[in-house]
Write an enzyme that holds these catalytic residues in place. Sequence first.
Site, PDB file in Angstrom:
ATOM      1  N   GLU A 188       0.998  -1.137   0.063  1.00  0.00           N
ATOM      2  CA  GLU A 188       0.114  -0.031   0.162  1.00  0.00           C
ATOM      3  C   GLU A 188       0.688   1.078  -0.115  1.00  0.00           C
ATOM      4  O   GLU A 188       0.992   2.105   0.873  1.00  0.00           O
ATOM      5  CB  GLU A 188      -0.854  -0.126   0.744  1.00  0.00           C
ATOM      6  CG  GLU A 188      -2.095  -1.479   1.226  1.00  0.00           C
ATOM      7  CD  GLU A 188      -3.124  -1.351   2.296  1.00  0.00           C
ATOM      8  OE1 GLU A 188      -4.304  -1.217   2.282  1.00  0.00           O
ATOM      9  OE2 GLU A 188      -2.192  -1.338   3.425  1.00  0.00           O
TER      10      GLU A 188
HETATM   11  C1  TNX Z   1      -4.127  -4.344   4.776  1.00  0.00           C
HETATM   12  S1  TNX Z   1      -2.309  -6.573   4.595  1.00  0.00           S
HETATM   13  C2  TNX Z   1      -3.023  -3.888   5.111  1.00  0.00           C
HETATM   14  C3  TNX Z   1      -3.098  -3.245   6.404  1.00  0.00           C
HETATM   15  C4  TNX Z   1      -4.001  -2.857   6.938  1.00  0.00           C
HETATM   16  C5  TNX Z   1      -5.016  -4.407   6.583  1.00  0.00           C
HETATM   17  C6  TNX Z   1      -6.304  -3.973   7.405  1.00  0.00           C
HETATM   18  C7  TNX Z   1      -1.111  -4.862   4.026  1.00  0.00           C
HETATM   19  C8  TNX Z   1      -0.054  -5.827   3.613  1.00  0.00           C
HETATM   20  N1  TNX Z   1      -1.692  -4.177   4.299  1.00  0.00           N
HETATM   21  O1  TNX Z   1      -2.097  -2.220   6.793  1.00  0.00           O
HETATM   22  O2  TNX Z   1      -3.840  -3.633   8.541  1.00  0.00           O
HETATM   23  O3  TNX Z   1      -4.939  -4.677   5.631  1.00  0.00           O
HETATM   24  O4  TNX Z   1      -6.878  -5.615   7.469  1.00  0.00           O
END
Ligand code: TNX
Length: 550
Positions: free
Chosen positions: A360
Amino acid sequence: MARRRIRLSLLCSLLLAVAAGAGTAATASPSDPAAGPAAPGAAAGARPVPLDRVVPAPASVRPAKTPYTLGPHTRIQVAPGSRAARQVGDYLAGVLRPSTGYRLPVTAGWSTAPGRGGDAIRLRLLGTSPSGRGLGTEGYRLEVNRRTITISARGPAGLFHGVQTLRQLLPAAVERNTRQSGPWTVSGGTVTDVPRYAYRGAMLDVSRHFFTVGQVKAYIDQLALYKINTLHLHLSDDQGWRIAIDSWPRLAAYGGSTQVGGGPGGFYSKADYREIVRYAASRYLTVVPEIDMPGHTNAALASYAELNCDGVAPPLYTGTEVGFSSLCAPKEVTYDFADDVIREVAALTPGRYLHVGGDEAHSTSHEDFVAFMDRVQPLVAKYGKTVIGWHQLTGARPAKGAIAQYWGQDGSEKEVADAARAGTRLILSPANRAYLDMKYDKDTPLGQDWAGLVDARQSYDWDPGAYIKGAPASSVLGVEAPLWTETLSTSAHLEYMAFPRLPGIAELGWSPSATHDWAGYRVRLAAQGPRWDALGIDYYRSPQVPWPTR
Ligand code: TNX
C-alpha cells in the site's frame, strides 16, 4: 493495489452458516475400537480421543487396541544428553502436572531391558539414524501401547510438535490448571506426521495497538498448539514504531508513544525483543521482524523531519487510514536510515528472514517504489538475511531469493505468478481467507470487512498449492495468518478473531492436501472448543462448527 471492498462472500457465508447450523457431528474419524466404555466417574463421552481427531490432521494414523493410561507413577523419560529434549520434557510436564496432579518426574534415558522401564512417556531423538528417514526436521512419530507412549523425532522440533499432538489426544480437561479427575487415557496406535510446508506463520500487528511482551508470549503459546513455526511481528506502521533503534532513538521514544485511538502505545526495548525471540524459540517458533517501508511510515516520518521530502515532520497519527505516508525515495538519508534500522534489527534476530513490508505504498510513485526496493533489498542481504516483502514487491524487482507474501484475494495477479515462475517463493495470506481481522459475519463486533466476511469454512476451504493462477506449486513456501489490530486492543480480542480460524490456516500449512476435507475438519475443529474453554481462550462459536454443548 487498492483494496476492494466487495462483499461477495456475504451471501455465501450466510448460506453456509444456515447449512451448517443444525448439523450433527458426522465424523470421518473412525472411533477407536479399543476405547471400551467410559470409566465410572469420567466425564460423559470420556472415550479416548481417536488418534486422528487432531488439528492439524496428521499425515498418517494406524490405530491399535493398545490404549495407554497416564498414572501417578508415570515418568517422562527424555533422550539422554540433549538439553533441548529435556526442555521439551519439562514443557510437557508443565502442561500435564496441574490437571493430573501427578509428579511426572522428568529423567534422562530409559532401560531397554525386556520388562523394564514401563509406564513412561518417552521423548526419543533419532538424529540421522535410518529410523528417522522421512521425518525431516519437524516431523515425529508417536507410538502408544499399554506400557508407554514414545514420541520419536530426528530433532527437538519434532518432539515438540509430537507433544502438541499428545495434548490433543488426552481429555480436554488436561488443559485446566487445577486438579481434575481422569482417567488420562490415550488411544493406542501410531501417528506418523510431517509438515506439508516449511513456513507456517502467524503475524501480529503490534503497531496499530501495542501488545506487551506478556501478551505476545500468550499468543505464542496458542500458536504452538497448532504447530505454527513462525511469528511475524509487524513492528512499524503509521500509528507506532515498536522496536528500539539505538542509532535513531526517537523512532521508539516518540514514534512509539501512541496508537490507534490515541492510547499510550509502547515499544519493545532490545531486551524485550530478545525475550520474545527466546520465548518463541522455546516453542519452536522463529520470529520474522517487519519494518514496513516505504509506505506505512508516518511514525518514523513524525520522529525525524529529515526523512520527509519536504523536511517537515507530520504529527503522530492515531486514525486507521492507510496509504498516506512515504519515506522519501530520492533522499540519501532514507538509505542511511534503512541501513541502520535493518542492521540493528538483523543483529537482534537469529532467524533468516527480515520483512521490509512494501504494501500500500500509495503515496510513493511507481518509479520511486522500484528505486527504493532496489536499494533496500541489498541491505537485507548485507546483514545476512533473506528479504520478505508483501506481494507488491513483485511489481518492482524482487532480489534473487526474495519471498513475496501474497495478500490479494483471488490469486489472479499476473506479476505474482510471473515472479513465482522466475524463482520468487510465495507465502500465502489471501485476505479473504487468511486475514484474522476480517469479521466472521455482519454482526461480529470487532474487525473489518473490506475483504469480505470470513467464517471458518471460507478460511479453511482452499488450497495454498493451487491458489495463485500460473504459479508453480513448488514456489509456495507456506502460509501465514495475519492479525491486524486497528480494531483489536486486548488479548481477548486477539483470541476471538484468531479462534477458530487460525487452526484452519495452520492445518493448511501442516497437513497433506489428501486430508483436506471440510466435513471431517469441522468435527476435529469442534473437538478443540472444550480445550479452548479449558485454556481460557475466548473464541467465536461459529455456527458452521458442531461444538459440543458446554
Ligand atoms: C491491509 S494487508 C493492510 C494493513 C491493514 C489491513 C487491515 C497489508 C499488507 N496491508 O495495513 O492493517 O489491510 O485489514
